[in-house]
Design a protein around this motif. Structure first.
Motif, PDB file in Angstrom:
ATOM      1  N   PRO A 144       8.505  14.262  -7.069  1.00 25.04           N
ATOM      2  CA  PRO A 144       7.658  14.927  -6.067  1.00 25.04           C
ATOM      3  C   PRO A 144       7.152  13.960  -5.002  1.00 25.04           C
ATOM      4  O   PRO A 144       6.799  12.809  -5.315  1.00 25.04           O
ATOM      5  CB  PRO A 144       6.495  15.486  -6.900  1.00 25.04           C
ATOM      6  CG  PRO A 144       7.049  15.626  -8.271  1.00 25.04           C
ATOM      7  CD  PRO A 144       8.014  14.483  -8.435  1.00 25.04           C
ATOM      8  N   PRO A 145       7.096  14.371  -3.747  1.00 23.11           N
ATOM      9  CA  PRO A 145       6.600  13.498  -2.679  1.00 23.11           C
ATOM     10  C   PRO A 145       5.092  13.314  -2.770  1.00 23.11           C
ATOM     11  O   PRO A 145       4.372  14.200  -3.232  1.00 23.11           O
ATOM     12  CB  PRO A 145       6.987  14.251  -1.401  1.00 23.11           C
ATOM     13  CG  PRO A 145       7.033  15.690  -1.813  1.00 23.11           C
ATOM     14  CD  PRO A 145       7.533  15.686  -3.229  1.00 23.11           C
ATOM     15  N   ASP A 146       4.630  12.152  -2.312  1.00 24.62           N
ATOM     16  CA  ASP A 146       3.191  11.899  -2.251  1.00 24.62           C
ATOM     17  C   ASP A 146       2.693  11.745  -0.820  1.00 24.62           C
ATOM     18  O   ASP A 146       1.532  11.421  -0.595  1.00 24.62           O
ATOM     19  CB  ASP A 146       2.816  10.673  -3.085  1.00 24.62           C
ATOM     20  CG  ASP A 146       3.592   9.419  -2.674  1.00 24.62           C
ATOM     21  OD1 ASP A 146       4.481   9.532  -1.813  1.00 24.62           O
ATOM     22  OD2 ASP A 146       3.309   8.335  -3.223  1.00 24.62           O
ATOM     23  N   ASP A 147       3.569  11.963   0.157  1.00 25.81           N
ATOM     24  CA  ASP A 147       3.156  11.974   1.557  1.00 25.81           C
ATOM     25  C   ASP A 147       4.237  12.672   2.381  1.00 25.81           C
ATOM     26  O   ASP A 147       5.281  13.070   1.864  1.00 25.81           O
ATOM     27  CB  ASP A 147       2.891  10.552   2.082  1.00 25.81           C
ATOM     28  CG  ASP A 147       4.099   9.628   1.984  1.00 25.81           C
ATOM     29  OD1 ASP A 147       5.246  10.130   1.986  1.00 25.81           O
ATOM     30  OD2 ASP A 147       3.906   8.401   1.912  1.00 25.81           O
ATOM     31  N   ALA A 148       3.968  12.833   3.685  1.00 26.07           N
ATOM     32  CA  ALA A 148       4.887  13.570   4.557  1.00 26.07           C
ATOM     33  C   ALA A 148       6.221  12.854   4.715  1.00 26.07           C
ATOM     34  O   ALA A 148       7.269  13.497   4.840  1.00 26.07           O
ATOM     35  CB  ALA A 148       4.239  13.786   5.925  1.00 26.07           C
ATOM     36  N   GLU A 149       6.202  11.537   4.707  1.00 24.75           N
ATOM     37  CA  GLU A 149       7.437  10.779   4.850  1.00 24.75           C
ATOM     38  C   GLU A 149       8.375  11.048   3.675  1.00 24.75           C
ATOM     39  O   GLU A 149       9.572  11.260   3.846  1.00 24.75           O
ATOM     40  CB  GLU A 149       7.135   9.281   4.945  1.00 24.75           C
ATOM     41  CG  GLU A 149       8.374   8.421   5.074  1.00 24.75           C
ATOM     42  CD  GLU A 149       8.063   6.944   5.245  1.00 24.75           C
ATOM     43  OE1 GLU A 149       8.996   6.177   5.514  1.00 24.75           O
ATOM     44  OE2 GLU A 149       6.890   6.567   5.093  1.00 24.75           O
ATOM     45  N   ARG A 150       7.828  11.065   2.469  1.00 17.05           N
ATOM     46  CA  ARG A 150       8.663  11.312   1.290  1.00 17.05           C
ATOM     47  C   ARG A 150       9.031  12.786   1.162  1.00 17.05           C
ATOM     48  O   ARG A 150      10.076  13.116   0.594  1.00 17.05           O
ATOM     49  CB  ARG A 150       7.950  10.773   0.044  1.00 17.05           C
ATOM     50  CG  ARG A 150       7.931   9.244   0.060  1.00 17.05           C
ATOM     51  CD  ARG A 150       7.260   8.605  -1.112  1.00 17.05           C
ATOM     52  NE  ARG A 150       7.439   7.154  -1.035  1.00 17.05           N
ATOM     53  CZ  ARG A 150       6.475   6.267  -1.215  1.00 17.05           C
ATOM     54  NH1 ARG A 150       5.247   6.671  -1.502  1.00 17.05           N
ATOM     55  NH2 ARG A 150       6.734   4.981  -1.120  1.00 17.05           N
ATOM     56  N   PRO A 204       0.795  -1.229   0.000  1.00 21.63           N
ATOM     57  CA  PRO A 204       0.000   0.000   0.000  1.00 21.63           C
ATOM     58  C   PRO A 204       0.826   1.278   0.000  1.00 21.63           C
ATOM     59  O   PRO A 204       0.310   2.350  -0.319  1.00 21.63           O
ATOM     60  CB  PRO A 204      -0.822  -0.119   1.298  1.00 21.63           C
ATOM     61  CG  PRO A 204      -0.018  -1.037   2.179  1.00 21.63           C
ATOM     62  CD  PRO A 204       0.643  -1.995   1.252  1.00 21.63           C
ATOM     63  N   SER A 205       2.106   1.204   0.351  1.00 20.58           N
ATOM     64  CA  SER A 205       2.936   2.413   0.425  1.00 20.58           C
ATOM     65  C   SER A 205       3.733   2.677  -0.849  1.00 20.58           C
ATOM     66  O   SER A 205       4.598   3.540  -0.866  1.00 20.58           O
ATOM     67  CB  SER A 205       3.900   2.314   1.612  1.00 20.58           C
ATOM     68  OG  SER A 205       4.767   1.204   1.453  1.00 20.58           O
ATOM     69  N   GLY A 265      12.854   8.241  -1.236  1.00 22.43           N
ATOM     70  CA  GLY A 265      12.943   7.133  -0.301  1.00 22.43           C
ATOM     71  C   GLY A 265      14.302   7.103   0.358  1.00 22.43           C
ATOM     72  O   GLY A 265      15.290   7.598  -0.194  1.00 22.43           O
ATOM     73  N   MET A 266      14.367   6.495   1.550  1.00 25.01           N
ATOM     74  CA  MET A 266      15.628   6.456   2.277  1.00 25.01           C
ATOM     75  C   MET A 266      16.617   5.511   1.627  1.00 25.01           C
ATOM     76  O   MET A 266      17.835   5.750   1.648  1.00 25.01           O
ATOM     77  CB  MET A 266      15.391   6.038   3.729  1.00 25.01           C
ATOM     78  CG  MET A 266      16.559   6.339   4.640  1.00 25.01           C
ATOM     79  SD  MET A 266      16.835   8.124   4.727  1.00 25.01           S
ATOM     80  CE  MET A 266      18.397   8.168   5.587  1.00 25.01           C
ATOM     81  N   GLY A 267      16.131   4.431   1.020  1.00 26.03           N
ATOM     82  CA  GLY A 267      17.029   3.491   0.388  1.00 26.03           C
ATOM     83  C   GLY A 267      17.814   4.111  -0.753  1.00 26.03           C
ATOM     84  O   GLY A 267      19.038   3.981  -0.818  1.00 26.03           O
ATOM     85  N   ILE A 268      17.130   4.808  -1.645  1.00 24.09           N
ATOM     86  CA  ILE A 268      17.818   5.423  -2.777  1.00 24.09           C
ATOM     87  C   ILE A 268      18.698   6.579  -2.318  1.00 24.09           C
ATOM     88  O   ILE A 268      19.788   6.796  -2.853  1.00 24.09           O
ATOM     89  CB  ILE A 268      16.810   5.896  -3.856  1.00 24.09           C
ATOM     90  CG1 ILE A 268      17.538   6.283  -5.154  1.00 24.09           C
ATOM     91  CG2 ILE A 268      15.967   7.061  -3.363  1.00 24.09           C
ATOM     92  CD1 ILE A 268      18.228   5.146  -5.830  1.00 24.09           C
TER      93      ILE A 268
END
Length: 364
Positions: free
Chosen positions: A272-278, A191-192, A254-257
């Protein structure tokens, strides 16, 4: 036996592999069992064949999972919210529980409500799912968060590069002197997964650049009609090899990249981010390079995107210099921390914590 519960996608999985590889080098007698999702079984087995594997989702009832891992010498997770109950109802075991996550947790006056809520969510999850929280940082954190769990700031966790640039290019059908732009959208399951993948695939598909375009594969494959000149890469078991060979990377935030680009000193453009985490990953990258050169706006056309690619290639030396200042030996530190905590009772954690803090370059 160490029980290690991991997530669905590459960022979480690669961190776990990097840590377990380092740990196994020094502790080959210790059994590690990874609880993962079915789609990543073969990927994990290819990377670390010496571990035991189990499916996290097969345990429909919490009591089944608790009974399975209650004899563990240490329980680690890469940010699985489901382990809240495992920790709160701990009765049958005394193993220490550790968790790993990232992002700036300091709440600033100008933070949007989404960012504040995200940071509060991370803090609450750390309190509820860990006895000791390993927090990935780019630099010395400017605030130690007020948590009930033991807090350990650590550097980036990156895997070792295991293929030469020419080996990677050969596997892609490229000549040694050919430059390429890598498109990386992560694992692409659950879902993420990134919401704007197809929108940006479409824009990238229209680009006509003087360098080749390579699209990294996903666990779910690449069901998109790419232009014939775009190379669709095979699924790399160690994705940092592909990033290391690229001249510039465009990726979902993302943190991995972000970790792999910094570790290999590869210029990075975040979509572009799609949520606060990104959004937090945008903020992190902008702080490192001192500008928005590494980020892409939602309203960018394909022409805007082409200009930004050329801009970041022109400033490659500046990006490389910025990335060189960031420590990336978190896997080695985590390996040593796990060795310290493994087999120790929870009551010993206050004393062990002081020893763990000696491993990290960041202070508390």
């Amino acid at each position: 036996m160490i029980s290690y519960i991991v997530g669905r996608n590459f960022g979480h999985l690669n961190r776990a592999v990097a840590i377990i590889e380092k740990f196994h080098e020094a502790n080959q007698e210790e059994i590690v069992r990874i609880y993962t999702f079915p789609h990543s079984f073969s990927w994990i087995k290819e990377n670390i064949p010496f571990v035991e594997l189990d499916c996290f989702k097969k345990y429909k009832k919490y009591s089944q999972l608790q009974n399975e891992i209650r004899h563990s010498s240490l329980i680690m997770h890469d940010w699985r919210m489901e382990v809240r109950k495992l920790r709160s109802d701990r009765k049958e075991f005394d193993a220490i529980m550790g968790g790993i996550y990232h992002s700036d947790l300091k709440i600033y006056d100008d933070d949007m409500i989404e960012a504040r809520n995200f940071k509060e969510f991370i803090r609450n999850t750390a309190n509820e799912t860990t006895d000791i929280f390993f927090h990935i940082n780019l630099v010395q954190p400017n605030e130690v968060p007020d948590l009930s769990t033991f807090y350990v700031p650590i550097p980036l966790i990156a895997r070792d590069v295991t293929m030469s640039v020419n080996e990677v290019k050969e596997s892609l059908g490229l000549q040694p002197d050919e430059l390429f732009l890598l498109i990386q959208m992560g694992g692409g399951v659950g879902p993420s997964k990134y919401k704007y993948t197809e929108e940006w695939y479409d824009k990238i598909n229209q680009l006509r650049l003087p360098i080749r375009i390579v699209v990294a594969n996903q666990f779910a494959g690449l069901p998109f009609p790419f232009h014939a000149n775009i190379i669709q890469a095979p699924l790399f078991y160690n994705g940092i090899n592909l990033i290391n060979a690229a001249d510039v990377v465009i990726s979902k935030p993302g943190m991995g990249i972000l970790t792999d680009a910094i570790a290999t000193k590869t210029p990075l453009l975040l979509l572009p981010p799609d949520d606060a985490e990104r959004q937090a990953k945008h903020d992190m990258l902008q702080k490192i390079v001192g500008s928005d050169i590494g980020t892409i706006e939602a309203n960018f056309s394909k022409d805007d995107l082409s200009r930004r690619i050329n801009e970041i290639l022109d400033q490659k030396n500046k990006i490389t210099e910025a990335f060189q200042t960031i420590p990336d030996n978190g896997a080695e530190i985590m390996s040593k921390a796990i060795n310290l905590l493994c087999g120790k009772p929870l009551n010993d954690l206050p004393f062990l914590y002081e020893e763990v803090l000696k491993l990290t370059p960041f202070s508390v």
